[in-house]
Design a protein around this motif. Sequence first.
Motif, short mmCIF file in Angstrom:
data_model
loop_
_atom_site.label_atom_id
_atom_site.label_comp_id
_atom_site.label_asym_id
_atom_site.label_seq_id
_atom_site.Cartn_x
_atom_site.Cartn_y
_atom_site.Cartn_z
N UNK A 349 50.94 47.85 45.02
CA UNK A 349 51.01 47.12 43.75
C UNK A 349 52.36 47.32 43.07
N UNK A 350 52.93 48.51 43.21
CA UNK A 350 54.23 48.79 42.60
C UNK A 350 55.35 47.95 43.22
N UNK A 351 55.13 47.46 44.41
CA UNK A 351 56.14 46.68 45.13
C UNK A 351 56.02 45.17 44.90
N UNK A 352 55.00 44.74 44.13
CA UNK A 352 54.68 43.32 44.08
C UNK A 352 55.34 42.53 42.96
N UNK A 353 56.10 43.18 42.09
CA UNK A 353 56.76 42.43 41.02
C UNK A 353 55.90 42.30 39.79
N UNK A 354 56.47 41.64 38.77
CA UNK A 354 55.85 41.64 37.45
C UNK A 354 54.62 40.79 37.28
N UNK A 355 54.36 39.86 38.23
CA UNK A 355 53.22 38.95 38.02
C UNK A 355 51.93 39.44 38.65
N UNK A 356 51.93 40.65 39.22
CA UNK A 356 50.72 41.15 39.84
C UNK A 356 49.67 41.47 38.76
N UNK A 357 48.40 41.11 38.96
CA UNK A 357 47.40 41.24 37.89
C UNK A 357 47.18 42.67 37.39
N UNK A 358 47.23 43.65 38.28
CA UNK A 358 47.11 45.06 37.89
C UNK A 358 48.19 45.83 38.65
N UNK A 359 48.54 46.99 38.15
CA UNK A 359 49.65 47.73 38.75
C UNK A 359 49.23 49.04 39.39
N UNK A 360 47.96 49.42 39.24
CA UNK A 360 47.48 50.68 39.82
C UNK A 360 46.07 50.51 40.37
N UNK A 361 45.70 51.43 41.24
CA UNK A 361 44.32 51.45 41.73
C UNK A 361 43.35 51.69 40.59
N UNK A 362 43.71 52.54 39.64
CA UNK A 362 42.86 52.78 38.48
C UNK A 362 42.64 51.49 37.70
N UNK A 363 43.70 50.72 37.52
CA UNK A 363 43.55 49.44 36.81
C UNK A 363 42.65 48.49 37.57
N UNK A 364 42.77 48.47 38.89
CA UNK A 364 41.89 47.65 39.71
C UNK A 364 40.45 48.11 39.58
N UNK A 365 40.24 49.39 39.69
CA UNK A 365 38.89 49.94 39.59
C UNK A 365 38.27 49.63 38.23
N UNK A 366 39.03 49.85 37.17
CA UNK A 366 38.50 49.64 35.81
C UNK A 366 38.23 48.18 35.51
N UNK A 367 38.88 47.25 36.23
CA UNK A 367 38.66 45.83 35.97
C UNK A 367 37.23 45.42 36.31
N UNK A 368 36.63 46.07 37.29
CA UNK A 368 35.27 45.72 37.72
C UNK A 368 35.17 44.38 38.42
N UNK A 369 36.31 43.75 38.72
CA UNK A 369 36.28 42.40 39.30
C UNK A 369 36.30 42.47 40.82
N UNK A 370 35.20 42.95 41.34
CA UNK A 370 34.99 43.03 42.78
C UNK A 370 33.50 43.15 43.02
N UNK A 371 33.10 42.93 44.23
CA UNK A 371 31.68 42.87 44.55
C UNK A 371 31.03 44.25 44.48
N UNK A 372 29.71 44.31 44.33
CA UNK A 372 29.03 45.61 44.36
C UNK A 372 29.19 46.31 45.71
N UNK A 373 29.48 45.55 46.76
CA UNK A 373 29.67 46.15 48.08
C UNK A 373 31.01 46.89 48.13
N UNK A 374 32.05 46.27 47.57
CA UNK A 374 33.34 46.97 47.48
C UNK A 374 33.23 48.16 46.53
#
Length: 512
Positions: A349-374
């Motif tokens: 995520x740190x390599x993806x530039x400024x338009x990436x929706x989240x910048x850390x795994x914690x941000x991804x996790x806290x978003x909750x925008x993934x399936x219950x299986x993930x």
Amino acid sequence: MNARVAHYARLASISADTVEGLSIEQIESGLRSGAFTCQQLISAYTARIEAYDQQGPMLNAIINMNENAKAEAAELDKKQRSGAALGAAHCVPVVVKDVINTDDMPTTNGSELFKNWIPDSNATVINRLEEQGAIVLAKTNLDDFAAAVYGISSLKSAMKNPYDLTRTVGGSSGGSAAAIAAQYAPLAIGTDTGGSLRIPAALTGVVTIRPTMGLVSAHGIFPRALTQDTAGPLAATVKDAATGLDFIAGYDPADPVTARSVGKIPAEGYASFAKGGRLDGVKIGLVTGGLAIWGDQPKGPVVALLRKAAEDIEALGGEVVEIAGPPKSLLGGSSVITFESARDVNKFLAEQGGNVPVTTFRGLYDSGKYSPYAKESYDREIKIDPDALNNNVDYQRSLAMRTALQDWTLDTMAKNGFAAIAYPSSAQLADLIGKEQAGLFSRWSENTGFPAISVPMGYAKSKTGTYMPANIEFLGRAFDEPAIIHIASAYENSTKKRVEPALPEIATLATP
């Protein structure tokens, strides 16, 4: 001109029906002979996707189509007319798992969070395909962020198995496998960290190759665990899968791990080893049980198909010796996905530039925008400190177990003179959508980094009466893809086990 291409030469144009069964070699021959144009070919495959993915059986294998595909085809036709040299993958339509970055269309990772994200640059495998003239036709559905194997994404929901629409395609490269089974393209590119190529290939009856770690670049691909992550091809035949591997293999300065491949890639190409023939003098170890996390079913219908496959191999002159698999402590203790996930996602995520929706795994996790299986995976992975892996005793133990598993495997092969070890990719048939698939034998390859090829070995009757495919998998030594491709091709050519799914006629699906 072969018979199929001669058939196309008599047609006014190629169509969504007539692309059925076309190999990459036949496509290249037809294009170069003038039997059809690149624009006609791309239009035909696009129509096939439109017919089967969001109407009729509604396989749900595709997330986004490439809106520029027909324009790209027109440019390739112009190039061919000019007499310019054509690439090795000239106008080959490819569908690509949607964790692989494309700079001209969204890379959603199967999640609403990344629904509209367009990366700044392509993944290396995309650049390689396009440099050789391939056209990325579509991005395929997958389990969110490749973090599960249910064949369900939160963005596009469940993918359907073309052999039985109530059954799973598995994951996480489920959309790529279903697309090949339904012949949306002759080639797909998926990824595999914990079986994500070979599980869906087995459940949908297609061929895939998980390459040796370091043979194919992981640069620009959303990671699960970089010491296990690899991209790989899926296709209807061993030769097409091997051709796909030729397109994407090789050293990439952006992924230093690929330096391992220097000097290891055969000059004649991997497809040259997919030539059928006999297996005289080839000795193979056979493992029928003990590899699955749960649900081995050693007396089930898949193992019955495996034993028949062993007989078929011996009829080709090969020798098959039944052996026990690795100690469960090695197989079960050598995966590092849980440990590496947060660290590698942070780096990506740190390599993806400024338009990436989240910048850390914690941000991804806290978003909750993934399936219950993930979420089942992420709930474990969020507990790991990504900055303390050097001091994480459990992680270091798993790395040591990986080395021990590699040594056990090489020693077993050397002692017995094995060219490969065979087992079912899954010891059970595809389960119903939403069920956790049992019987998965996929850990051996990813936990060693050794290559494996999964190829159809027949069909068995499910509990609901439908006939579902099953695959045999051949595991080889590091960078010994030529050997396992040869074995798989000899088996495939002599048995011809694969039967295409019985999808409805496209004409019956036409909208009035």
